[in-house]
Design an enzyme around this catalytic site. Sequence first.
Site, PDB file in Angstrom:
ATOM      1  N   ARG A 158       0.835  -1.193   0.000  1.00 13.17           N
ATOM      2  CA  ARG A 158       0.000   0.000   0.000  1.00 13.17           C
ATOM      3  C   ARG A 158       0.872   1.245   0.000  1.00 13.17           C
ATOM      4  O   ARG A 158       1.903   1.284   0.672  1.00 13.17           O
ATOM      5  CB  ARG A 158      -0.901   0.002   1.238  1.00 13.17           C
ATOM      6  CG  ARG A 158      -1.915  -1.146   1.290  1.00 13.17           C
ATOM      7  CD  ARG A 158      -2.595  -1.189   2.641  1.00 13.17           C
ATOM      8  NE  ARG A 158      -3.690  -2.152   2.698  1.00 13.17           N
ATOM      9  CZ  ARG A 158      -3.543  -3.443   2.964  1.00 13.17           C
ATOM     10  NH1 ARG A 158      -2.339  -3.943   3.201  1.00 13.17           N
ATOM     11  NH2 ARG A 158      -4.594  -4.245   2.996  1.00 13.17           N
TER      12      ARG A 158
ATOM     13  N   ARG B 129       7.687   4.576  18.168  1.00 13.81           N
ATOM     14  CA  ARG B 129       6.309   4.946  17.884  1.00 13.81           C
ATOM     15  C   ARG B 129       5.417   3.831  18.418  1.00 13.81           C
ATOM     16  O   ARG B 129       5.605   2.667  18.068  1.00 13.81           O
ATOM     17  CB  ARG B 129       6.065   5.121  16.389  1.00 13.81           C
ATOM     18  CG  ARG B 129       4.784   5.901  16.066  1.00 13.81           C
ATOM     19  CD  ARG B 129       4.499   5.935  14.585  1.00 13.81           C
ATOM     20  NE  ARG B 129       3.808   4.738  14.139  1.00 13.81           N
ATOM     21  CZ  ARG B 129       3.910   4.241  12.905  1.00 13.81           C
ATOM     22  NH1 ARG B 129       4.701   4.814  12.006  1.00 13.81           N
ATOM     23  NH2 ARG B 129       3.228   3.158  12.573  1.00 13.81           N
TER      24      ARG B 129
ATOM     25  N   GLU C 267       6.533   0.342  16.998  1.00 17.37           N
ATOM     26  CA  GLU C 267       7.329   0.598  15.788  1.00 17.37           C
ATOM     27  C   GLU C 267       8.685   1.155  16.211  1.00 17.37           C
ATOM     28  O   GLU C 267       8.820   2.335  16.516  1.00 17.37           O
ATOM     29  CB  GLU C 267       6.592   1.579  14.885  1.00 17.37           C
ATOM     30  CG  GLU C 267       5.284   1.053  14.325  1.00 17.37           C
ATOM     31  CD  GLU C 267       5.479   0.037  13.207  1.00 17.37           C
ATOM     32  OE1 GLU C 267       6.646  -0.235  12.846  1.00 17.37           O
ATOM     33  OE2 GLU C 267       4.472  -0.483  12.712  1.00 17.37           O
TER      34      GLU C 267
END
Length: 320
Positions: A212, A251, A268
């Site tokens: 994506r 994150r 993350e």
Amino acid sequence: MDPMSPATVALVTAPHTGQGWSDWETPLVQKALELEGITAQIVPWQKAADWSSYRVVVMRSPWDLYEDIHRFKAWLQQIEGVTTTFNPSTVLRWNLDKRYLKELASAGIPVVPTSYVACGEAPRFPQEEFVVKPVTSGGALDTARYQPHENDRAGHHVESLHQRGQTAMIQPYLADVDRSGERALVFFNNRFSHAIRKEAVLRRGDAANVMRPVSEVHPDPKPYEPTSEELSLAKSALALVPNSKELLYARVDLANSSTGAPVIMELELTDPVLFLALSNGATQRFAKAIIQRLEQRQLTDASAINALRQNRLPPVSTCV
């Protein structure tokens, strides 16, 4: 300045991003470092570089690592003997396998309920909408959302992951994401910097094996003020990361459970988008965090920092 000076900070990216994955953040970080007098160079991780010529190597956007995770891990092992990586290589290896969620859950951290289907095992799908993903992936690659009547389609997804040697993950789809979105809390040197909210990523009927574009992985991000409960949860989760005190950046992705309480979706810690443009001063805070790590780890003392800024190395001591 000589960009190949041993004083250089390497900001690691991919040789090419493509598919709408333009990394506009790293050039901003490079400029912010250089405004502080620190030489920084953007370097693709697959480049045949002399990594020992860099004082520190900061992971930024090596987003194609998931195409050849074994090569990336071999590269990581190669460079950790000649330079210092941020985040530390121990953190990167831990974070590249999403089974860390099991560790967090065992420690009492609320996470998205997850079952793992190893190669050769048969999946058991829930009676509610659910998600299938691999334990190692990024950018929602090989990740899809299924309804209960789509077990056959989901089974083929699991089988395709097994054929590539990947353990599959099955999680309930958190319906509140469609209403409240996902939140991402960003930390530099274990200090909260800023947060964003974004819309739901996974749509019904989307194929799993597509890369994506970033606009679909992070749809419509906006600045967000986290609740005290969200901040506390994020900090508690980060405290359980191996070598957590050495985290340069992090994150923490959150969403609401069926009860409305926040749960960890992912940590993350490898190659996160940091949404620097959505918070005033975030790029400068990140650059200063890198410099603080240089100082704290005693990679340089005060005279060496000055030497960095003057593009010269400090004198070598002859003491034994």
